[in-house]
Scaffold this active site. Sequence first.
Site, short mmCIF file in Angstrom:
data_model
loop_
_atom_site.label_atom_id
_atom_site.label_comp_id
_atom_site.label_asym_id
_atom_site.label_seq_id
_atom_site.Cartn_x
_atom_site.Cartn_y
_atom_site.Cartn_z
N ARG A 110 0.84 -1.19 0.00
CA ARG A 110 0.00 0.00 0.00
C ARG A 110 0.88 1.24 0.00
NH1 ARG A 110 1.76 3.40 4.21
NH2 ARG A 110 1.36 2.52 6.26
N GLU A 209 -6.38 7.59 7.84
CA GLU A 209 -5.21 8.36 8.32
C GLU A 209 -4.69 9.28 7.23
OE1 GLU A 209 -2.18 6.04 10.22
OE2 GLU A 209 -0.64 7.53 9.75
N CYS A 255 1.38 11.18 9.02
CA CYS A 255 2.38 10.71 9.99
C CYS A 255 3.76 10.73 9.35
CB CYS A 255 2.04 9.29 10.44
SG CYS A 255 3.27 8.58 11.54
N ARG A 264 4.06 0.66 2.38
CA ARG A 264 4.29 -0.46 3.27
C ARG A 264 4.01 -1.73 2.48
NH1 ARG A 264 2.68 -3.81 7.72
NH2 ARG A 264 0.42 -3.60 7.50
N GLU A 298 -1.50 -2.87 12.55
CA GLU A 298 -0.84 -2.08 13.59
C GLU A 298 -1.55 -2.21 14.94
OE1 GLU A 298 -0.71 2.11 12.77
OE2 GLU A 298 1.30 2.18 13.63
P1 ADP Z 1 -1.53 0.01 7.04
O1 ADP Z 1 -1.00 -1.19 6.32
O2 ADP Z 1 -2.42 0.81 6.17
O3 ADP Z 1 -0.43 0.79 7.68
P2 ADP Z 1 -2.50 -1.76 9.16
O4 ADP Z 1 -1.17 -2.22 9.61
O5 ADP Z 1 -3.52 -1.44 10.21
O6 ADP Z 1 -2.49 -0.47 8.23
O7 ADP Z 1 -3.11 -2.93 8.21
C1 ADP Z 1 -4.39 -2.69 7.62
C2 ADP Z 1 -5.09 -4.00 7.31
O8 ADP Z 1 -4.35 -4.69 6.29
C3 ADP Z 1 -5.14 -4.95 8.52
O9 ADP Z 1 -6.38 -5.64 8.54
C4 ADP Z 1 -4.03 -5.92 8.23
O10 ADP Z 1 -4.26 -7.19 8.83
C5 ADP Z 1 -4.11 -6.01 6.73
N1 ADP Z 1 -2.88 -6.50 6.11
C6 ADP Z 1 -1.66 -5.92 6.18
N2 ADP Z 1 -0.77 -6.66 5.50
C7 ADP Z 1 -1.45 -7.72 4.97
C8 ADP Z 1 -1.09 -8.83 4.16
N3 ADP Z 1 0.16 -9.02 3.72
N4 ADP Z 1 -2.07 -9.73 3.82
C9 ADP Z 1 -3.34 -9.56 4.24
N5 ADP Z 1 -3.75 -8.52 5.01
C10 ADP Z 1 -2.81 -7.61 5.36
N1 DAR Z 2 0.34 5.08 16.52
C1 DAR Z 2 1.16 6.26 16.28
C2 DAR Z 2 1.67 6.30 14.80
C3 DAR Z 2 2.80 5.34 14.51
C4 DAR Z 2 3.00 5.05 13.05
N2 DAR Z 2 1.79 4.39 12.50
C5 DAR Z 2 0.93 5.04 11.71
N3 DAR Z 2 1.19 6.24 11.24
N4 DAR Z 2 -0.21 4.44 11.42
C6 DAR Z 2 2.33 6.25 17.26
O1 DAR Z 2 2.89 7.31 17.49
O2 DAR Z 2 2.62 5.18 17.77
#
Ligand code: ADP
Ligand code: DAR
Length: 342
Positions: A110, A209, A255, A264, A298
């Site tokens: 993403r 976000e 952020c 990511r 996260e």
């Molecule tokens: P972001 O990736 O936008 O920083 P998150 O870490 O919260 O936000 O992940 C968002 C959603 O994407 C969550 O439900 C997470 O489980 C899912 N996700 C992230 N990576 C994968 C992956 N490789 N395969 C399936 N789902 C994923």
């Molecule tokens: N939870 C905030 C942001 C950390 C980075 N993750 C983002 N941007 N989704 C923290 O300060 O831990």
Amino acid sequence: MDYPIFPKECTSLLSKYLSQDIFEELKNKKTTNGFTLANAINSGVKNLDSGIGIYAGDAESYELFSALFNKIIEDYHGFSSEATHKSNLTIDDVKMKELDDDYVLSTRIRVGRNLANFPLGTIISKVQRDEVERLVSMALNALEGELAGEYFPLLGMTSEVQNRLIKEHFLFKEGDRFLEAAGLNRDWAEGRGIFHNHDKTFLVWLNEEDQLRIISMQKGGDVLKVFSRLVKAINELEKQLSFSYSERLGYIASCPTNLGTAMRASVHIKLPKLAEDMSRFKAITDKYHLQIRGMNGEHSETKEAIFDISNRRRLGVTEVEAVQDMIDGVEALIQMEKKLEG
Ligand code: ADP
Ligand code: DAR
């Protein structure tokens, strides 16, 4: 606003770098959108378990509050204030290793994007956020072929559909307290929604976000196919939308961890042996600049030894290098898992 005193157990980069001198220098500054230091640090002041603790209100914030942002950006990305970001979305430059589907359950890449000439979600008005939703959903509805799909506003979405999309990892969670304290959840669920194609391999989050999270994902470890789909989508959307971009910091994000590529690249990977030896696990993720998240993203926990492993560096590396960080690191994790199995 008084200088915030952080308890000694607070490890956020905000608490590490907000000295009294920097606070005095910045406390009365305000961007043209009215964004202040108090706005920027509220999340880290209210959430003492923050890792970072600060958000921007607009591209201008990164310059006006650079005395603080630059230290946090250098610490997180290893990116100095004299460096400039470079982009590279050339798929053929990725040195692909076939990731073993016996371990890699799914792949997702993403990027975050925000529209030029609009404030970020932390300070945007409801009228402006609704305009972002209108402009972006119009651009998405014009996509063709594999990228063609439908936009689903959060307003009016049943809780059953919403919860299923979240559970299946397609939709953002609600009520994140870090985003709440940063002002990113204001007027919720107005202007928020998700676009996805029929197969849910191409998705776009609106006004979480960041104003856009452009997502390509599928089962298995075919990173190149996921990356190719994302690049195609980015190129198509850039024909219709103008994104906030800085020569120094790359794509502008709410952020500071999401500046630069704002990318990511992650896999969901099952590593039961390494799960029992987290020091060995973290030695590998540190070496390859990787981040470990739980199975629901996260701030979530790992379940059944399934981890979300992704690149940590997003700024000062190109998109190809960020994907390469993930590929090389995941390959090293799989080799170690196989060794421990043996
Ligand atoms: P972001 O990736 O936008 O920083 P998150 O870490 O919260 O936000 O992940 C968002 C959603 O994407 C969550 O439900 C997470 O489980 C899912 N996700 C992230 N990576 C994968 C992956 N490789 N395969 C399936 N789902 C994923
Ligand atoms: N939870 C905030 C942001 C950390 C980075 N993750 C983002 N941007 N989704 C923290 O300060 O831990």
